[in-house]
Design a protein around this motif. Structure first.
Motif, PDB file in Angstrom:
ATOM      1  N   GLY A  93       0.795  -1.226   0.000  1.00  0.00           N
ATOM      2  CA  GLY A  93       0.000   0.000   0.000  1.00  0.00           C
ATOM      3  C   GLY A  93       0.826   1.274   0.000  1.00  0.00           C
ATOM      4  N   GLN A  94       2.135   1.159   0.231  1.00  0.00           N
ATOM      5  CA  GLN A  94       3.024   2.323   0.219  1.00  0.00           C
ATOM      6  C   GLN A  94       3.371   2.701  -1.218  1.00  0.00           C
ATOM      7  OE1 GLN A  94       4.083   3.990   3.071  1.00  0.00           O
ATOM      8  NE2 GLN A  94       2.652   2.614   4.097  1.00  0.00           N
ATOM      9  N   THR A  95       3.755   3.956  -1.414  1.00  0.00           N
ATOM     10  CA  THR A  95       4.222   4.414  -2.719  1.00  0.00           C
ATOM     11  C   THR A  95       5.610   3.822  -2.978  1.00  0.00           C
ATOM     12  OG1 THR A  95       2.994   6.463  -2.486  1.00  0.00           O
ATOM     13  CG2 THR A  95       4.743   6.447  -4.122  1.00  0.00           C
ATOM     14  N   ALA A  96       5.833   3.352  -4.177  1.00  0.00           N
ATOM     15  CA  ALA A  96       7.112   2.743  -4.548  1.00  0.00           C
ATOM     16  C   ALA A  96       8.105   3.825  -4.960  1.00  0.00           C
ATOM     17  CB  ALA A  96       6.909   1.739  -5.673  1.00  0.00           C
ATOM     18  N   LEU A 109      11.985   1.820  -1.442  1.00  0.00           N
ATOM     19  CA  LEU A 109      12.749   0.700  -2.001  1.00  0.00           C
ATOM     20  C   LEU A 109      14.090   0.520  -1.287  1.00  0.00           C
ATOM     21  CD1 LEU A 109      11.982   1.081  -5.812  1.00  0.00           C
ATOM     22  CD2 LEU A 109      10.992  -0.533  -4.186  1.00  0.00           C
ATOM     23  N   LYS A 110      14.721   1.614  -0.896  1.00  0.00           N
ATOM     24  CA  LYS A 110      15.971   1.508  -0.134  1.00  0.00           C
ATOM     25  C   LYS A 110      15.723   0.874   1.227  1.00  0.00           C
ATOM     26  CE  LYS A 110      18.835   5.102  -2.149  1.00  0.00           C
ATOM     27  NZ  LYS A 110      19.577   6.338  -1.910  1.00  0.00           N
ATOM     28  N   ARG A 111      14.622   1.247   1.880  1.00  0.00           N
ATOM     29  CA  ARG A 111      14.288   0.662   3.178  1.00  0.00           C
ATOM     30  C   ARG A 111      14.002  -0.831   3.028  1.00  0.00           C
ATOM     31  NH1 ARG A 111       9.200   2.208   7.102  1.00  0.00           N
ATOM     32  NH2 ARG A 111       9.590   0.559   8.621  1.00  0.00           N
ATOM     33  N   LEU A 112      13.265  -1.200   1.988  1.00  0.00           N
ATOM     34  CA  LEU A 112      12.994  -2.613   1.738  1.00  0.00           C
ATOM     35  C   LEU A 112      14.298  -3.378   1.514  1.00  0.00           C
ATOM     36  CD1 LEU A 112       9.869  -2.396  -0.576  1.00  0.00           C
ATOM     37  CD2 LEU A 112       9.975  -3.479   1.676  1.00  0.00           C
ATOM     38  N   SER A 113      15.201  -2.775   0.780  1.00  0.00           N
ATOM     39  CA  SER A 113      16.489  -3.404   0.507  1.00  0.00           C
ATOM     40  C   SER A 113      17.253  -3.652   1.798  1.00  0.00           C
ATOM     41  CB  SER A 113      17.306  -2.520  -0.431  1.00  0.00           C
ATOM     42  OG  SER A 113      18.588  -3.062  -0.619  1.00  0.00           O
ATOM     43  N   SER A 137      18.034 -16.731  -4.013  1.00  0.00           N
ATOM     44  CA  SER A 137      17.941 -16.492  -2.570  1.00  0.00           C
ATOM     45  C   SER A 137      18.364 -15.081  -2.183  1.00  0.00           C
ATOM     46  CB  SER A 137      18.798 -17.506  -1.810  1.00  0.00           C
ATOM     47  OG  SER A 137      20.163 -17.347  -2.164  1.00  0.00           O
ATOM     48  N   ASP A 138      18.933 -14.325  -3.119  1.00  0.00           N
ATOM     49  CA  ASP A 138      19.420 -12.974  -2.812  1.00  0.00           C
ATOM     50  C   ASP A 138      18.574 -11.878  -3.441  1.00  0.00           C
ATOM     51  OD1 ASP A 138      20.116 -13.475  -5.461  1.00  0.00           O
ATOM     52  OD2 ASP A 138      22.010 -12.404  -5.310  1.00  0.00           O
ATOM     53  N   ARG A 139      17.396 -12.221  -4.014  1.00  0.00           N
ATOM     54  CA  ARG A 139      16.610 -11.226  -4.748  1.00  0.00           C
ATOM     55  C   ARG A 139      15.277 -10.950  -4.057  1.00  0.00           C
ATOM     56  NH1 ARG A 139      15.620 -13.052 -10.465  1.00  0.00           N
ATOM     57  NH2 ARG A 139      14.361 -14.605  -9.409  1.00  0.00           N
ATOM     58  N   LEU A 140      14.968  -9.652  -3.937  1.00  0.00           N
ATOM     59  CA  LEU A 140      13.671  -9.199  -3.453  1.00  0.00           C
ATOM     60  C   LEU A 140      12.921  -8.627  -4.636  1.00  0.00           C
ATOM     61  CD1 LEU A 140      11.694  -8.521  -1.118  1.00  0.00           C
ATOM     62  CD2 LEU A 140      12.788  -6.267  -1.044  1.00  0.00           C
ATOM     63  N   ARG A 141      11.757  -9.183  -4.926  1.00  0.00           N
ATOM     64  CA  ARG A 141      10.902  -8.634  -5.975  1.00  0.00           C
ATOM     65  C   ARG A 141       9.820  -7.796  -5.318  1.00  0.00           C
ATOM     66  NH1 ARG A 141      10.344 -13.624 -10.275  1.00  0.00           N
ATOM     67  NH2 ARG A 141      12.253 -13.111 -11.401  1.00  0.00           N
ATOM     68  N   VAL A 142       9.713  -6.557  -5.788  1.00  0.00           N
ATOM     69  CA  VAL A 142       8.711  -5.624  -5.274  1.00  0.00           C
ATOM     70  C   VAL A 142       7.688  -5.412  -6.380  1.00  0.00           C
ATOM     71  CG1 VAL A 142       8.301  -3.348  -4.281  1.00  0.00           C
ATOM     72  CG2 VAL A 142      10.475  -4.524  -3.838  1.00  0.00           C
ATOM     73  N   TYR A 143       6.470  -5.889  -6.163  1.00  0.00           N
ATOM     74  CA  TYR A 143       5.406  -5.792  -7.162  1.00  0.00           C
ATOM     75  C   TYR A 143       4.681  -4.462  -7.000  1.00  0.00           C
ATOM     76  CZ  TYR A 143       6.382 -10.634  -8.141  1.00  0.00           C
ATOM     77  OH  TYR A 143       7.016 -11.803  -8.503  1.00  0.00           O
ATOM     78  N   ILE A 144       4.534  -3.737  -8.121  1.00  0.00           N
ATOM     79  CA  ILE A 144       3.997  -2.375  -8.115  1.00  0.00           C
ATOM     80  C   ILE A 144       2.836  -2.301  -9.096  1.00  0.00           C
ATOM     81  CG2 ILE A 144       4.565   0.050  -8.530  1.00  0.00           C
ATOM     82  CD1 ILE A 144       7.544  -0.826  -8.069  1.00  0.00           C
ATOM     83  N   ASP A 145       1.722  -1.677  -8.684  1.00  0.00           N
ATOM     84  CA  ASP A 145       0.564  -1.549  -9.578  1.00  0.00           C
ATOM     85  C   ASP A 145       0.679  -0.292 -10.443  1.00  0.00           C
ATOM     86  OD1 ASP A 145      -0.215   0.596  -7.963  1.00  0.00           O
ATOM     87  OD2 ASP A 145      -1.876  -0.468  -7.041  1.00  0.00           O
ATOM     88  N   ALA A 146      -0.347  -0.040 -11.246  1.00  0.00           N
ATOM     89  CA  ALA A 146      -0.329   1.082 -12.185  1.00  0.00           C
ATOM     90  C   ALA A 146      -0.335   2.440 -11.485  1.00  0.00           C
ATOM     91  CB  ALA A 146      -1.525   0.993 -13.131  1.00  0.00           C
ATOM     92  N   GLN A 147      -0.751   2.499 -10.230  1.00  0.00           N
ATOM     93  CA  GLN A 147      -0.763   3.749  -9.459  1.00  0.00           C
ATOM     94  C   GLN A 147       0.521   3.933  -8.640  1.00  0.00           C
ATOM     95  OE1 GLN A 147      -3.640   1.661  -9.408  1.00  0.00           O
ATOM     96  NE2 GLN A 147      -4.345   2.910 -11.119  1.00  0.00           N
ATOM     97  N   ASN A 148       1.545   3.092  -8.909  1.00  0.00           N
ATOM     98  CA  ASN A 148       2.831   3.148  -8.225  1.00  0.00           C
ATOM     99  C   ASN A 148       2.721   2.777  -6.743  1.00  0.00           C
ATOM    100  OD1 ASN A 148       5.644   3.440  -8.496  1.00  0.00           O
ATOM    101  ND2 ASN A 148       5.563   5.474  -7.580  1.00  0.00           N
ATOM    102  N   GLN A 149       1.775   1.916  -6.424  1.00  0.00           N
ATOM    103  CA  GLN A 149       1.604   1.419  -5.059  1.00  0.00           C
ATOM    104  C   GLN A 149       2.158  -0.004  -4.989  1.00  0.00           C
ATOM    105  OE1 GLN A 149       0.203   3.437  -2.545  1.00  0.00           O
ATOM    106  NE2 GLN A 149       0.432   4.913  -4.207  1.00  0.00           N
TER     107      GLN A 149
END
Length: 105
Positions: free
Chosen positions: A51-54, A59-63, A86-98
């Motif tokens: 629900g956060q803006t990407a 993204l740095k905090r997620l990393s 095992s070293d990759r984080l995928r961040v899924y983002i919708d059309a509204q950049n959420q």
């Protein structure tokens, strides 16, 4: 200095080759993804991001919180291979950049 005349046929053949070389030179000088973190991804505590803006800060905090070596943002039209790292984080983002999901995959 007198240069020999060039035939139009040669210049038409050379143009695509020169253009391709120039395009490839631009690709070669572009740096690849920056791999940081411990290299072992953990998504157990990343539910807060849904629900956060990407933006860059999120993204740095997620990393940093995931420990992933590579963060891979996935937009709504991005094609994804279903390989696992095992070293990759995928961040899924919708059309509204959420952010809709953040998973280690």
């Amino acid at each position: 200095m007198v240069l020999p005349p060039t035939s139009p046929r040669f210049s038409l053949r050379a143009a695509p080759v020169l253009f391709s070389l120039a395009a490839l030179a631009g690709c070669v000088s572009t740096p690849g993804p920056q791999v940081a973190g411990t290299g072992r991804c953990s998504d157990a505590t990343l539910g807060w991001a849904v629900g956060q803006t990407a933006d860059e800060a999120t993204l740095k905090r997620l990393s940093s919180e995931s420990g992933a070596g590579l963060v891979n943002p996935i937009g709504p039209t991005t094609a994804v291979k279903h390989d696992t790292r095992s070293d990759r984080l995928r961040v899924y983002i919708d059309a509204q950049n959420q952010i809709t999901a953040a998973r280690c995959e």
